[in-house]
Enzyme design. Structure first.
Site, PDB file in Angstrom:
ATOM      1  CG  PHE A  55      38.082  42.732  38.739  1.00 38.99           C
ATOM      2  CD1 PHE A  55      39.441  42.992  38.887  1.00 38.99           C
ATOM      3  CD2 PHE A  55      37.306  43.645  38.049  1.00 38.99           C
ATOM      4  CE1 PHE A  55      40.014  44.137  38.346  1.00 38.99           C
ATOM      5  CE2 PHE A  55      37.877  44.797  37.496  1.00 38.99           C
ATOM      6  CZ  PHE A  55      39.229  45.047  37.649  1.00 38.99           C
ATOM      7  CE  LYS A  85      33.856  44.928  32.518  1.00 38.56           C
ATOM      8  NZ  LYS A  85      34.188  44.814  33.933  1.00 38.56           N
ATOM      9  CG  ASP A  94      30.913  44.204  41.109  1.00 33.22           C
ATOM     10  OD1 ASP A  94      30.327  44.503  40.041  1.00 33.22           O
ATOM     11  OD2 ASP A  94      32.120  44.416  41.294  1.00 33.22           O
TER      12      ASP A  94
HETATM   13  C1  LIG Z   1      34.867  45.508  35.024  1.00 32.62           C
HETATM   14  C2  LIG Z   1      34.411  45.297  36.413  1.00 32.62           C
HETATM   15  C3  LIG Z   1      34.547  46.299  37.394  1.00 32.62           C
HETATM   16  C4  LIG Z   1      35.257  47.605  37.107  1.00 32.62           C
HETATM   17  O1  LIG Z   1      34.574  48.375  36.180  1.00 32.62           O
HETATM   18  P1  LIG Z   1      35.303  49.659  35.524  1.00 32.62           P
HETATM   19  O2  LIG Z   1      34.243  50.258  34.671  1.00 32.62           O
HETATM   20  O3  LIG Z   1      36.482  49.151  34.765  1.00 32.62           O
HETATM   21  O4  LIG Z   1      35.707  50.527  36.640  1.00 32.62           O
HETATM   22  C5  LIG Z   1      34.033  46.053  38.651  1.00 32.62           C
HETATM   23  N1  LIG Z   1      33.425  44.898  38.949  1.00 32.62           N
HETATM   24  C6  LIG Z   1      33.274  43.917  38.039  1.00 32.62           C
HETATM   25  C7  LIG Z   1      32.573  42.664  38.427  1.00 32.62           C
HETATM   26  C8  LIG Z   1      33.775  44.065  36.745  1.00 32.62           C
HETATM   27  O5  LIG Z   1      33.650  43.078  35.868  1.00 32.62           O
END
Ligand SMILES: *Cc1c(COP(=O)(O)O)cnc(C)c1O
Length: 429
Positions: free
Chosen positions: A160, A280, A251
Site C-alpha cells: 500500500f 503517519k 515506504d
Molecule cells: C497510510 C500509508 C500511505 C498513505 O499515506 P497518506 O497519508 O494516507 O497519503 C502510504 N504508504 C503506507 C505504507 C501507508 O501505510
C-alpha cells in the site's frame, strides 16, 4: 437502551471521568452523511475528545485507543509536549512559504538526518505525497543518471503506497485501482519476500536492456496485513541494488518514527535505503510527510518539486515535539517492551482458538493477528465487537486485526486491551 438510560449513564460517567466537562457532545450523524462524501465505510461512533491512549465518543462512552489515528498519534492524545509546541508556534508564525527559509524546518531536517542514514529531506503533507516525491526523484534519476528512457519502478504485491493516481498504481492491490484506469505507466509488481522474482523482474543487464530504476517497498507491509519483511530477502535486495545502481526506496509511512521499536522500520532488517518516506506518525497526528534521500539528493534541482504547505512551521514544530519526546521519554524502549507484551498476550489468545487464528506477528507496536481464511468471521466483525466493548482496533484487510496503539501505551493498557479482546472473541465464537 432507552434514551433516558443513555442520559443517566452519561451523567454517571461524567461524574466519574471528568468533573468539569460535559460528557456528551452534540453530533448529528444524518447531517454529516448528507454533507460529507461517502468515501469511507465509517464505524457508527463519533469521537469527541481524547487523552493519552483513551478517547471518548459524543455520547461520553470511553474507548481504549489501539488505532491511534491509524499509527499516527505517536504520543497519544493531548500530550502536553505536543500541545505546548503547537500552541507556542501558532502564536509566533504558523505558515509562510518555502519561498523563504523556515527555521523549524531546518531543525526538523537536522534531527531526521542525524537519526537516519539520509543526507537530506523534502517535506510535504502526507504519505502519498511523500511517495509521489520519491517516485518523481527515481524517474529523474533514471533519466539523468541511469540513462533509461522509460523507467520502471518495481513494487510488491499486497503493498500500500497511497491514494493518488501514481500511488494507487504503485499499490500492488487491484481493489484500490479498479475504476480509476488508465493507471500511470512504469510500474510492475513482484511478490513480497521473493528474491528470485525480484531478480527475474530486473533481468539481465548485460544485454543492454536496463529498464528498472527503483524498487519501492515497505519494510513491513502495513495495510497489506502487517507482514514483516524477511531479513535475507532485504539483504539480497540491497546487494542487487548496490550492484546495479537501482534505487532501493522504503515506504516507511506507517513503520517510521519509532513505531517498530527502532526509529525506522528498515533498521529491523539491517539494510539502509537510498530513499525512504515517512508521514503517519511523524507529526504525532499533525499532517506532515517527508522524503529522505541519500547521495542522489541533487537529482532534484530548484523548481523540480514543491508543496505549498510542505514543512510549514506549525507541522514542523509538532514533529520536533514528537522527536524530542521519543528521546526524552525513552519511547523506543517502551515500544519494544509493550510490543513483546502485546504479542505474547495475542499469542495466548490465538492458542485458545487454534481453528480461528493462524498467526500473530509484528514489530514493536505494529502488530497483527491473522484469521483463518476458511472461517466466516472477518476482521471487521471482531473490530466492531471490540468497539462495543470499548476497545478500538483496526482491520488490515479482511482477515487481519491490526494493533497500533500510541507509543506511550502502558503495561496496564496492554493488559486491558488483551482482556477485552479475549472476552470479545469468546462471545463471538
Ligand atoms: C497510510 C500509508 C500511505 C498513505 O499515506 P497518506 O497519508 O494516507 O497519503 C502510504 N504508504 C503506507 C505504507 C501507508 O501505510
Amino acid at each position: 437502551m432507552s434514551p433516558e438510560t443513555l442520559v443517566q449513564d452519561n451523567v454517571a460517567e461524567n461524574i466519574s471521568n471528568t468533573e468539569t466537562e460535559a460528557a456528551t457532545t452534540d453530533f448529528d450523524r444524518e447531517q454529516f452523511d448528507a454533507n460529507v462524501m461517502h468515501t469511507y465505510g465509517r464505524f457508527p461512533i463519533a469521537i469527541a475528545r481524547g487523552e493519552g491512549c483513551r478517547v471518548w465518543d459524543t455520547d461520553g462512552k470511553e474507548y481504549l485507543d489501539f488505532v491511534a489515528g491509524i499509527a499516527t498519534c505517536t504520543l497519544g492524545h493531548a500530550h502536553p509536549a505536543l500541545i505546548e509546541a503547537v500552541t507556542e508556534q501558532i502564536k509566533k508564525v504558523h505558515h509562510v512559504s518555502n519561498l523563504y527559509y523556515i527555521p523549524k524546518q531546518g531543525q526538523l531536517a537536522k534531527w531526521l538526518v542525524e537519526h537516519s542514514g539520509c543526507d537530506r529531506v523534502f517535506f510535504c503533507n502526507s504519505g502519498a505525497e511523500a511517495n509521489e516525491a520519491a517516485i518523481k526523484l527515481a524517474r529523474k534519476y533514471a533519466h539523468t543518471v541511469l540513462d533509461i528512457a522509460e523507467p520502471v519502478i518495481l513494487t510488491a504485491k499486497s503493498s500500500f503506497h497511497g491514494r493518488t493516481l501514481a500511488t494507487i498504481t504503485a499499490t500492488g492491490q487491484p481493489k484500490y485501482q479498479k475504476g480509476f484506469e488508465p493507471l500511470v505507466d512504469g510500474f510492475e509488481y513482484i511478490p513480497y519476500n521473493d528474491i528470485t522474482a525480484a531478480e527475474d523482474a530486473i533481468g539481465d543487464l548485460d544485454e543492454g536492456n536496463r529498464r528498472v530504476a527503483a524498487i519501492l517497498i515497505e519494510p513491513l507491509q502495513g495495510e497489506g496485513g502487517v507482514r514483516p519483511g524477511d531479513l535475507e530477502y532485504f539483504l539480497r535486495l540491497r546487494k542487487v541494488c548496490d550492484e546495479t545502481g537501482i534505487l532501493l526506496i522504503f515506504d516507511e509511512v506507517q513503520t517510521g518514527m519509532g513505531r517498530t521499536g527502532k526509529y525506522w522500520g528498515h533498521e529491523n532488517l539491517g539494510v539502509e535505503a537510498d530513499i525512504f518516506t515517512s508521514a503517519k506518525g511523524l507529526g504525532g497526528g499533525i499532517p506532515i510527510g517527508a522524503m529522505m534521500c541519500k547521495k542522489f539528493c541533487d537529482v532534484f534541482e530548484p523548481g523540480n518539486h514543491a508543496s505549498t504547505f510542505g514543512g510549514n512551521p506549525f507541522a514542523c514544530a509538532a514533529a520536533i515535539a514528537v522527536a524530542e519526546t521519543l528521546e526524552k521519554e525513552n519511547l523506543l524502549h517502551n515500544v519494544v517492551e509493550k510490543g513483546e507484551q502485546l504479542r505474547k498476550n495475542l499469542r495466548a489468545i490465538a492458542l485458545n482458538y487454534p481453528d480461528l487464528f493462524v498467526d500473530v506477528r509484528g514489530w514493536g507496536l505494529i502488530d497483527g493477528m491473522e484469521l483463518n481464511r476458511d472461517v466466516e468471521l472477518t476482521s471487521i466483525d471482531i473490530v466492531k465487537a471490540a468497539m462495543e466493548e470499548g476497545l478500538l482496533i483496526a482491520p488490515a484487510g479482511p482477515k487481519v486485526l491490526r494493533f497500533v496503539p500510541p507509543l506511550i501505551v502502558s503495561s496496564d493498557e496492554v493488559e486491558q486491551a488483551s482482556e477485552t479482546l479475549s472476552k470479545v472473541i469468546q462471545a463471538l465464537v
